[in-house]
Design an enzyme around this catalytic site. Structure first.
Site, PDB file in Angstrom:
ATOM      1  CE  LYS A 124      -2.777  -0.726   3.674  1.00  0.00           C
ATOM      2  NZ  LYS A 124      -3.926  -0.521   4.584  1.00  0.00           N
ATOM      3  CE  LYS A 135      -1.921   4.491   5.404  1.00  0.00           C
ATOM      4  NZ  LYS A 135      -3.110   4.288   6.247  1.00  0.00           N
TER       5      LYS A 135
HETATM    6  N1  C2G Z   1     -10.514   6.784   9.474  1.00  0.00           N
HETATM    7  C1  C2G Z   1     -11.520   7.683   9.831  1.00  0.00           C
HETATM    8  N2  C2G Z   1     -11.185   8.907  10.279  1.00  0.00           N
HETATM    9  C2  C2G Z   1      -9.882   9.265  10.394  1.00  0.00           C
HETATM   10  C3  C2G Z   1      -8.863   8.361  10.050  1.00  0.00           C
HETATM   11  C4  C2G Z   1      -9.204   7.111   9.579  1.00  0.00           C
HETATM   12  O1  C2G Z   1     -12.722   7.366   9.732  1.00  0.00           O
HETATM   13  N3  C2G Z   1      -9.600  10.503  10.852  1.00  0.00           N
HETATM   14  C5  C2G Z   1     -10.916   5.474   8.975  1.00  0.00           C
HETATM   15  C6  C2G Z   1     -10.450   5.227   7.543  1.00  0.00           C
HETATM   16  O2  C2G Z   1     -11.361   5.830   6.632  1.00  0.00           O
HETATM   17  C7  C2G Z   1     -10.477   3.703   7.457  1.00  0.00           C
HETATM   18  C8  C2G Z   1     -10.117   3.289   8.903  1.00  0.00           C
HETATM   19  O3  C2G Z   1     -10.316   4.447   9.737  1.00  0.00           O
HETATM   20  O4  C2G Z   1     -11.799   3.246   7.166  1.00  0.00           O
HETATM   21  C9  C2G Z   1      -8.685   2.816   9.011  1.00  0.00           C
HETATM   22  O5  C2G Z   1      -7.849   3.854   8.543  1.00  0.00           O
HETATM   23  P1  C2G Z   1      -6.379   3.464   8.013  1.00  0.00           P
HETATM   24  O6  C2G Z   1      -5.715   2.644   9.034  1.00  0.00           O
HETATM   25  O7  C2G Z   1      -5.728   4.702   7.480  1.00  0.00           O
HETATM   26  O8  C2G Z   1      -6.768   2.507   6.788  1.00  0.00           O
HETATM   27  P2  C2G Z   1      -6.126   2.483   5.330  1.00  0.00           P
HETATM   28  O9  C2G Z   1      -4.652   2.552   5.429  1.00  0.00           O
HETATM   29  O10 C2G Z   1      -6.873   3.479   4.545  1.00  0.00           O
HETATM   30  O11 C2G Z   1      -6.425   0.979   4.838  1.00  0.00           O
HETATM   31  O12 C2G Z   1      -8.233  -2.424   2.153  1.00  0.00           O
HETATM   32  C10 C2G Z   1      -8.489  -1.211   2.830  1.00  0.00           C
HETATM   33  C11 C2G Z   1      -7.212  -0.626   3.385  1.00  0.00           C
HETATM   34  O13 C2G Z   1      -6.544  -1.580   4.203  1.00  0.00           O
HETATM   35  C12 C2G Z   1      -7.559   0.606   4.186  1.00  0.00           C
END
Ligand code: C2G
Length: 129
Positions: free
Chosen positions: A44, A46
């Site tokens: 990803k 990340k």
């Molecule tokens: N999230 C949120 N508000 C934030 C930060 C994050 O609602 N201020 C939500 C994101 O939208 C996501 C979840 O928390 O639904 C997890 O965020 P991340 O760990 O950043 O997920 P991400 O890296 O986007 O991975 O297959 C899907 C991916 O694995 C998603």
């Protein structure tokens, strides 16, 4: 009961993650969370501060969460939805539209993100301390 699933890295666990999991659980009775492995995070683009085991253990400890599974790739969602008889797939709306192909298998819900908090913003705030 209704099975809900969501996926994410959940690094440096914060209120935005908690709000998402709380609202996801409210859509059903059983919440599964696919936590991205360190290897999938590399795919990803990340790099998480906490290793997978720590991120998984923290998410497992959240009262809204019923099961944690590893998220190893982009392709596993359909098989997970079938394997766990998932009724609802939930993601924050930064992903809006990206998972509409799953509508063939279950409900797809995008929830508004929590403003003012993100792992990136946290890292920036920490540097300023
Ligand atoms: N999230 C949120 N508000 C934030 C930060 C994050 O609602 N201020 C939500 C994101 O939208 C996501 C979840 O928390 O639904 C997890 O965020 P991340 O760990 O950043 O997920 P991400 O890296 O986007 O991975 O297959 C899907 C991916 O694995 C998603």
């Amino acid at each position: 009961g209704k099975v809900v699933i969501t996926y994410g890295t959940f690094d440096l666990f914060h209120i935005g993650h908690l709000n998402l999991l709380k609202r996801a659980k409210a859509l059903g009775d059983f919440l599964i969370v696919g936590v991205s492995t360190d290897e999938f995070n590399a795919i990803k683009g990340k790099k998480s501060v906490y290793p997978y085991e720590h991120r998984a253990e923290i998410v497992r400890s959240i009262k809204y969460v019923d099961l944690v599974i590893p998220e190893r790739n982009w392709e596993q969602k359909i098989e997970d939805i079938k394997k766990y008889n998932v009724d609802v797939f939930v993601m924050g709306d930064d992903w809006k539209g990206k998972f509409d192909y799953l509508k063939e298998y279950c409900e797809v819900v995008y929830l508004p993100r929590t403003e003012g908090i993100s792992t990136t913003e946290l890292k920036e705030a920490l540097v300023k301390l």
